[in-house]
Motif scaffolding. Structure first.
Motif, PDB file in Angstrom:
ATOM      1  N   ARG A 160       8.848   8.452  -1.023  1.00 30.34           N
ATOM      2  CA  ARG A 160       7.994   7.281  -0.631  1.00 30.34           C
ATOM      3  C   ARG A 160       6.498   7.583   0.204  1.00 30.34           C
ATOM      4  NH1 ARG A 160       9.631   1.145   0.283  1.00 30.34           N
ATOM      5  NH2 ARG A 160      10.268   1.948   2.191  1.00 30.34           N
ATOM      6  N   TYR A 161       5.448   7.199  -0.026  1.00 29.07           N
ATOM      7  CA  TYR A 161       4.543   7.517   0.929  1.00 29.07           C
ATOM      8  C   TYR A 161       3.855   6.141   1.483  1.00 29.07           C
ATOM      9  CZ  TYR A 161       4.980  12.219  -1.100  1.00 29.07           C
ATOM     10  OH  TYR A 161       4.901  12.807  -1.872  1.00 29.07           O
ATOM     11  N   LEU A 162       3.558   6.373   2.781  1.00 30.92           N
ATOM     12  CA  LEU A 162       2.526   5.263   3.320  1.00 30.92           C
ATOM     13  C   LEU A 162       1.312   5.993   2.604  1.00 30.92           C
ATOM     14  CD1 LEU A 162       3.989   5.858   7.252  1.00 30.92           C
ATOM     15  CD2 LEU A 162       5.024   4.382   5.863  1.00 30.92           C
ATOM     16  N   PRO A 163       0.603   4.548   3.225  1.00 29.86           N
ATOM     17  CA  PRO A 163      -0.905   4.711   2.966  1.00 29.86           C
ATOM     18  C   PRO A 163      -1.198   5.479   3.440  1.00 29.86           C
ATOM     19  CG  PRO A 163       0.506   2.359   3.794  1.00 29.86           C
ATOM     20  CD  PRO A 163       1.189   3.082   3.823  1.00 29.86           C
ATOM     21  N   GLY A 221       0.997  -1.047   0.080  1.00 30.84           N
ATOM     22  CA  GLY A 221      -0.084   0.199  -0.021  1.00 30.84           C
ATOM     23  C   GLY A 221       0.607   1.396  -0.045  1.00 30.84           C
ATOM     24  N   LYS A 222       2.004   0.895  -0.209  1.00 31.43           N
ATOM     25  CA  LYS A 222       3.294   2.232   0.336  1.00 31.43           C
ATOM     26  C   LYS A 222       3.078   3.020  -1.346  1.00 31.43           C
ATOM     27  CE  LYS A 222       6.275   1.517   4.323  1.00 31.43           C
ATOM     28  NZ  LYS A 222       7.307   0.953   4.334  1.00 31.43           N
ATOM     29  N   ILE A 223       2.909   4.303  -1.501  1.00 30.88           N
ATOM     30  CA  ILE A 223       2.840   4.809  -2.911  1.00 30.88           C
ATOM     31  C   ILE A 223       4.128   5.640  -3.189  1.00 30.88           C
ATOM     32  CG2 ILE A 223       2.039   6.830  -3.940  1.00 30.88           C
ATOM     33  CD1 ILE A 223      -0.522   6.248  -1.626  1.00 30.88           C
ATOM     34  N   LEU A 224       4.849   5.346  -4.301  1.00 41.75           N
ATOM     35  CA  LEU A 224       5.863   5.827  -4.787  1.00 41.75           C
ATOM     36  C   LEU A 224       5.595   6.657  -6.078  1.00 41.75           C
ATOM     37  CD1 LEU A 224       7.426   2.347  -5.371  1.00 41.75           C
ATOM     38  CD2 LEU A 224       8.137   3.987  -4.072  1.00 41.75           C
TER      39      LEU A 224
END
Length: 107
Positions: free
Chosen positions: A58-61, A38-41
């Motif tokens: 990279r962001y957490l969900p 679910g981490k977003i790049l």
């Protein structure tokens, strides 16, 4: 560049709060990918001319920066020209960022 999450009904998800960062992309056409956890790049171009670089954040969900990735959530690498045309995650979890002259792989 603004990043938002949209619900299945098409509304902006107010629980997703992307972190503000000091990175200002010059290319509004950032590339996005979601990892299996679910981490977003987000891959973007930074700077202009010969001083350009690519950045991968990279962001957490939840939308918060993932401080365990790169330097407090962002990895940069100098490539000129940098124009991320490809951002993908392999089934093994490797991150691929491709530009016209190079393919960068993160394990």
């Amino acid at each position: 560049t603004y990043t938002a999450r949209v619900t299945a009904s098409g509304n902006v998800d107010g629980t997703f709060v992307p972190a503000a960062t000091a990175i200002t992309p010059t290319d509004p056409a950032a590339r996005l990918a979601v990892q299996s956890d679910g981490k977003i790049l987000k891959a973007v171009q930074l700077g202009a001319g010969d001083g350009r670089a690519c950045a991968l954040t990279r962001y957490l969900p939840t939308g918060a920066l993932d401080a365990s990735f790169g330097d407090q959530g962002t990895a940069t690498y100098p490539i000129s020209p940098c124009a991320p045309h490809l951002l993908a995650v392999t089934p093994e979890g490797r991150i691929l960022v491709g530009s016209p002259k190079v393919l960068r792989i993160w394990d």
